[in-house]
Design an enzyme around this catalytic site. Sequence first.
Site, mmCIF file in Angstrom:
data_model
loop_
_atom_site.group_PDB
_atom_site.id
_atom_site.type_symbol
_atom_site.label_atom_id
_atom_site.label_comp_id
_atom_site.label_asym_id
_atom_site.label_seq_id
_atom_site.Cartn_x
_atom_site.Cartn_y
_atom_site.Cartn_z
ATOM 1 N N ASP A 54 0.837 -1.204 0.000
ATOM 2 C CA ASP A 54 0.000 0.000 0.000
ATOM 3 C C ASP A 54 0.869 1.250 0.000
ATOM 4 O O ASP A 54 1.828 1.352 0.776
ATOM 5 C CB ASP A 54 -0.905 0.025 1.236
ATOM 6 C CG ASP A 54 -1.696 1.319 1.325
ATOM 7 O OD1 ASP A 54 -2.612 1.520 0.502
ATOM 8 O OD2 ASP A 54 -1.369 2.147 2.207
ATOM 9 N N TYR A 59 2.805 10.181 0.772
ATOM 10 C CA TYR A 59 3.949 9.643 1.502
ATOM 11 C C TYR A 59 5.259 10.110 0.858
ATOM 12 O O TYR A 59 5.658 9.627 -0.201
ATOM 13 C CB TYR A 59 3.903 8.110 1.536
ATOM 14 C CG TYR A 59 2.644 7.531 2.129
ATOM 15 C CD1 TYR A 59 1.832 8.264 3.000
ATOM 16 C CD2 TYR A 59 2.253 6.229 1.831
ATOM 17 C CE1 TYR A 59 0.678 7.723 3.544
ATOM 18 C CE2 TYR A 59 1.103 5.681 2.376
ATOM 19 C CZ TYR A 59 0.318 6.431 3.222
ATOM 20 O OH TYR A 59 -0.829 5.889 3.755
ATOM 21 N N LYS A 85 -3.736 5.962 -3.506
ATOM 22 C CA LYS A 85 -4.813 6.821 -3.034
ATOM 23 C C LYS A 85 -4.951 8.059 -3.904
ATOM 24 O O LYS A 85 -4.012 8.446 -4.597
ATOM 25 C CB LYS A 85 -4.558 7.211 -1.573
ATOM 26 C CG LYS A 85 -4.356 5.980 -0.675
ATOM 27 C CD LYS A 85 -3.992 6.331 0.731
ATOM 28 C CE LYS A 85 -3.743 5.066 1.562
ATOM 29 N NZ LYS A 85 -2.464 4.415 1.205
ATOM 30 N N ILE A 240 2.206 3.070 21.099
ATOM 31 C CA ILE A 240 2.162 2.541 22.460
ATOM 32 C C ILE A 240 1.938 1.032 22.512
ATOM 33 O O ILE A 240 2.405 0.359 23.434
ATOM 34 C CB ILE A 240 1.096 3.276 23.299
ATOM 35 C CG1 ILE A 240 1.288 2.953 24.782
ATOM 36 C CG2 ILE A 240 -0.313 2.976 22.811
ATOM 37 C CD1 ILE A 240 0.510 3.855 25.722
#
Length: 339
Positions: A54, A59, A85, A240
């Site tokens: 992808d 990006y 995209k 996290i």
Amino acid sequence: MQASQQRKLGRADLKVSAFALGTAPIGNLFQAITDAESDAMFRTAWDAGVRYFDTAPMYGHGLAELRTGHGLRWQPRDDYVLSSKVGRRLTPGRRADIDFAPWVDAAPFTMAFDYSYDGTMRALEDSLQRLGNERIDICFIHDIDVYTRGAEQPEVFRTAMDGCWKALEKLRSEGVVKAIGVGVNEWEVCLQALQQRDFDCFLLAGRYTLLEQHALDQFLPLCEQRDVAVLVGGGFNSGILATGAQPGAKYNYAPAPAHIMQRVAAIEQVCADHAVPLPAAALQFVMAHPAVASFIAGTHSVQQLQQNLAWFNHPIAPEFWRELQRRGLLREDAPVPLQ
């Protein structure tokens, strides 16, 4: 869980590998990597059986598409699935005049939002040129969520459901692309889009994870009902769930608040009791939902990619998931891996 496992992409005539390589880091997100490191990641992913990749114009201002094209150039085209995209147009510009943040040493293109019909058609053509590829299999409308667009999001959404949708539906009907969808950070926007238009799949970042399962209320059931696939990105909640509740841990690209730190610490305790790495649990949990076809993970190095693949394949006993549910750390209605 096997990274190479092939899964049907909902009702679309496509199969994707359960583990996918996301290319945001390959666009030099937050830190620069070399072309050699990028190529090595594509080789490592391919050798591990990864067959879904992808990317997006955003990006690295086109750098990720350039590197993706290079990394896949000599692989048999029918052996992998490629998604990109629309929603941003890139225009060549002088590096000195471009604000690349948060990208480092990105490609020399300026970016501008464009959700029009003509802009969508041109953006897809431009992506094919940067990729040096004959086709894109899946095309997502990118970043029409509140997180990205703020107060203007309702108008942006309406424009995209008109302009982008019409262009992508035409391309799908002509067989130019095989599946169309929306890629955002909010399940509510995905739900709204699915209620209004005939999409095949959604790329949902950060909103169906070991920490968050609100998408189970409405969005994921509707996907099941309509045989629409979900590709999950941001499965570590931007950090996290990979690092654990340590000082400086990030949640949604910001320092994790106290209640999130406490919840993750409680999940870590169950992980320790069952000898399960927290990131392995985060990667494998989302894959248990029947609507989820692939987990898209981006990495900055071959070492990170190899570690993600190892976590994805790490054996986890059913008792671990039952313990999380018993302690109220995972919704009881959340599907969990059966092995």
